[in-house]
Scaffold this motif. Structure first.
Motif, PDB file in Angstrom:
ATOM      1  N   MET A 198      61.955  69.044  59.263  1.00 32.32           N
ATOM      2  CA  MET A 198      61.301  67.924  58.217  1.00 32.32           C
ATOM      3  C   MET A 198      61.391  67.103  57.775  1.00 32.32           C
ATOM      4  O   MET A 198      62.720  66.787  57.863  1.00 32.32           O
ATOM      5  N   LYS A 199      60.986  65.845  58.651  1.00 35.41           N
ATOM      6  CA  LYS A 199      61.686  64.775  57.837  1.00 35.41           C
ATOM      7  C   LYS A 199      60.898  64.246  56.501  1.00 35.41           C
ATOM      8  O   LYS A 199      59.377  64.540  56.354  1.00 35.41           O
ATOM      9  N   LEU A 200      61.147  63.149  55.610  1.00 40.96           N
ATOM     10  CA  LEU A 200      60.986  62.490  54.277  1.00 40.96           C
ATOM     11  C   LEU A 200      59.819  61.600  55.205  1.00 40.96           C
ATOM     12  O   LEU A 200      61.218  60.284  56.304  1.00 40.96           O
ATOM     13  N   ALA A 201      59.152  61.177  54.257  1.00 39.61           N
ATOM     14  CA  ALA A 201      59.139  59.924  54.888  1.00 39.61           C
ATOM     15  C   ALA A 201      57.840  58.589  53.631  1.00 39.61           C
ATOM     16  O   ALA A 201      58.101  59.422  52.505  1.00 39.61           O
ATOM     17  N   ILE A 202      58.695  57.276  54.285  1.00 38.05           N
ATOM     18  CA  ILE A 202      58.197  56.932  53.324  1.00 38.05           C
ATOM     19  C   ILE A 202      56.873  55.175  53.634  1.00 38.05           C
ATOM     20  O   ILE A 202      56.711  55.549  54.977  1.00 38.05           O
ATOM     21  N   LEU A 203      56.152  54.921  53.424  1.00 40.29           N
ATOM     22  CA  LEU A 203      55.127  54.203  53.280  1.00 40.29           C
ATOM     23  C   LEU A 203      55.144  52.720  52.694  1.00 40.29           C
ATOM     24  O   LEU A 203      55.646  52.645  51.571  1.00 40.29           O
ATOM     25  N   VAL A 204      54.918  52.198  53.710  1.00 34.52           N
ATOM     26  CA  VAL A 204      55.258  50.904  53.485  1.00 34.52           C
ATOM     27  C   VAL A 204      53.486  50.356  52.904  1.00 34.52           C
ATOM     28  O   VAL A 204      53.039  50.069  54.248  1.00 34.52           O
ATOM     29  N   LEU A 205      52.660  49.927  52.068  1.00 35.81           N
ATOM     30  CA  LEU A 205      51.683  49.884  51.787  1.00 35.81           C
ATOM     31  C   LEU A 205      51.868  47.831  51.207  1.00 35.81           C
ATOM     32  O   LEU A 205      51.516  47.523  49.960  1.00 35.81           O
ATOM     33  N   GLU A 206      51.284  47.129  52.148  1.00 32.22           N
ATOM     34  CA  GLU A 206      51.432  45.996  52.474  1.00 32.22           C
ATOM     35  C   GLU A 206      50.524  45.046  53.263  1.00 32.22           C
ATOM     36  O   GLU A 206      50.373  45.304  54.044  1.00 32.22           O
ATOM     37  N   VAL A 215      61.694  68.863  44.616  1.00 35.11           N
ATOM     38  CA  VAL A 215      60.692  69.307  45.415  1.00 35.11           C
ATOM     39  C   VAL A 215      61.542  70.726  45.915  1.00 35.11           C
ATOM     40  O   VAL A 215      60.933  71.789  45.825  1.00 35.11           O
ATOM     41  N   GLY A 216      63.053  70.526  45.470  1.00 35.85           N
ATOM     42  CA  GLY A 216      63.660  71.493  46.254  1.00 35.85           C
ATOM     43  C   GLY A 216      64.247  71.600  47.885  1.00 35.85           C
ATOM     44  O   GLY A 216      64.498  72.825  48.088  1.00 35.85           O
ATOM     45  N   VAL A 217      63.759  70.198  48.404  1.00 34.70           N
ATOM     46  CA  VAL A 217      64.235  70.240  50.226  1.00 34.70           C
ATOM     47  C   VAL A 217      65.996  70.034  49.518  1.00 34.70           C
ATOM     48  O   VAL A 217      66.703  69.876  49.321  1.00 34.70           O
ATOM     49  N   ASP A 218      65.912  70.568  51.551  1.00 38.64           N
ATOM     50  CA  ASP A 218      67.768  71.391  51.097  1.00 38.64           C
ATOM     51  C   ASP A 218      67.711  69.360  52.209  1.00 38.64           C
ATOM     52  O   ASP A 218      68.074  68.762  52.724  1.00 38.64           O
ATOM     53  N   PRO A 219      69.248  69.104  50.832  1.00 35.89           N
ATOM     54  CA  PRO A 219      69.051  67.077  51.052  1.00 35.89           C
ATOM     55  C   PRO A 219      70.191  67.319  52.088  1.00 35.89           C
ATOM     56  O   PRO A 219      70.724  66.182  52.818  1.00 35.89           O
ATOM     57  N   LEU A 220      70.623  68.092  53.208  1.00 35.25           N
ATOM     58  CA  LEU A 220      71.343  67.784  53.826  1.00 35.25           C
ATOM     59  C   LEU A 220      70.699  67.207  55.191  1.00 35.25           C
ATOM     60  O   LEU A 220      71.723  66.123  55.905  1.00 35.25           O
ATOM     61  N   PRO A 221      69.954  67.533  55.918  1.00 32.43           N
ATOM     62  CA  PRO A 221      69.057  66.926  56.358  1.00 32.43           C
ATOM     63  C   PRO A 221      69.122  65.552  56.619  1.00 32.43           C
ATOM     64  O   PRO A 221      68.732  65.010  57.976  1.00 32.43           O
ATOM     65  N   HIS A 222      68.773  65.413  55.168  1.00 35.73           N
ATOM     66  CA  HIS A 222      68.660  64.249  54.354  1.00 35.73           C
ATOM     67  C   HIS A 222      69.742  63.372  54.084  1.00 35.73           C
ATOM     68  O   HIS A 222      69.352  62.002  53.973  1.00 35.73           O
ATOM     69  N   LEU A 223      70.759  63.313  54.419  1.00 39.39           N
ATOM     70  CA  LEU A 223      71.939  62.795  53.965  1.00 39.39           C
ATOM     71  C   LEU A 223      72.616  61.037  54.157  1.00 39.39           C
ATOM     72  O   LEU A 223      72.432  60.729  52.650  1.00 39.39           O
ATOM     73  N   ALA A 224      72.186  60.889  55.212  1.00 40.40           N
ATOM     74  CA  ALA A 224      72.612  59.574  55.721  1.00 40.40           C
ATOM     75  C   ALA A 224      71.270  58.880  54.812  1.00 40.40           C
ATOM     76  O   ALA A 224      71.081  57.142  54.743  1.00 40.40           O
ATOM     77  N   ALA A 225      70.108  58.734  54.360  1.00 38.56           N
ATOM     78  CA  ALA A 225      68.895  58.499  53.726  1.00 38.56           C
ATOM     79  C   ALA A 225      69.207  58.702  52.250  1.00 38.56           C
ATOM     80  O   ALA A 225      68.641  57.948  51.126  1.00 38.56           O
TER      81      ALA A 225
END
Length: 162
Positions: free
Chosen positions: A1-9, A135-145
């Motif tokens: 699972m990845k975190l997603a950022i929506l850029v609405l412009e 949300v309680g997501v494991d931070p380790l896979p997303h650490l760089a962000a």
């Protein structure tokens, strides 16, 4: 699972500049552009269908059709997206729009155009960390962000190393 950022412009050059300034996070985070609310809703549905987590929306206010603030209010009111952090990136929201964003959309941050790329990245890292914690997501896979200090605190608290 990845975190997603929506850029609405709706302005292609501005959207591209936001995506460019978020590039340091792109190895870890999914960055999805949208030019209007209908396009944004398709992105939100696709992110969910892929099993990823919409974590943050960067939205302009002045958009064709539905205004950015109104879309952020819709996201805040929906159970599936109530956790999403929101940033208004605009130079054209008046006081009433800003108050609406704060009171009804739970706006997390307001960035005026033109923005500072370092401030944008710092705000995004902080808000992604907030969402991961909430949300309680494991931070380790997303650490760089994520915000590195807070992310390490989250990891220690998950492993009981406090």
């Amino acid at each position: 699972m990845k975190l997603a950022i929506l850029v609405l412009e709706d302005e292609p050059d501005v959207r591209a500049a936001l995506e460019r300034d978020l590039e340091p996070l792109a190895r870890t985070v999914r960055i999805e552009p949208a030019h209007d609310v209908a396009d944004a809703q398709e992105v939100v549905e696709q992110v969910a269908a892929d099993g990823d987590l919409l974590a943050l929306v960067l939205a302009d206010h002045r958009l064709p059709g539905t205004a950015g603030v109104d879309y952020l209010c819709t996201l805040a009111a929906a159970p599936d997206t109530a956790h999403v952090a929101t940033v208004l990136v605009t130079g054209q929201a008046d006081q009433a729009d800003t108050i609406k964003a704060l009171n009804l959309a739970g706006l997390d941050y307001y960035i005026a155009k033109p923005w500072d790329a370092r401030e944008l990245e710092s705000v995004v890292r902080r808000l992604l960390t907030d969402v991961v914690a909430a949300v309680g997501v494991d931070p380790l896979p997303h650490l760089a962000a994520l915000d590195p200090v807070r992310a390490m605190d989250l990891i220690r608290s998950r492993t009981g190393d406090r």
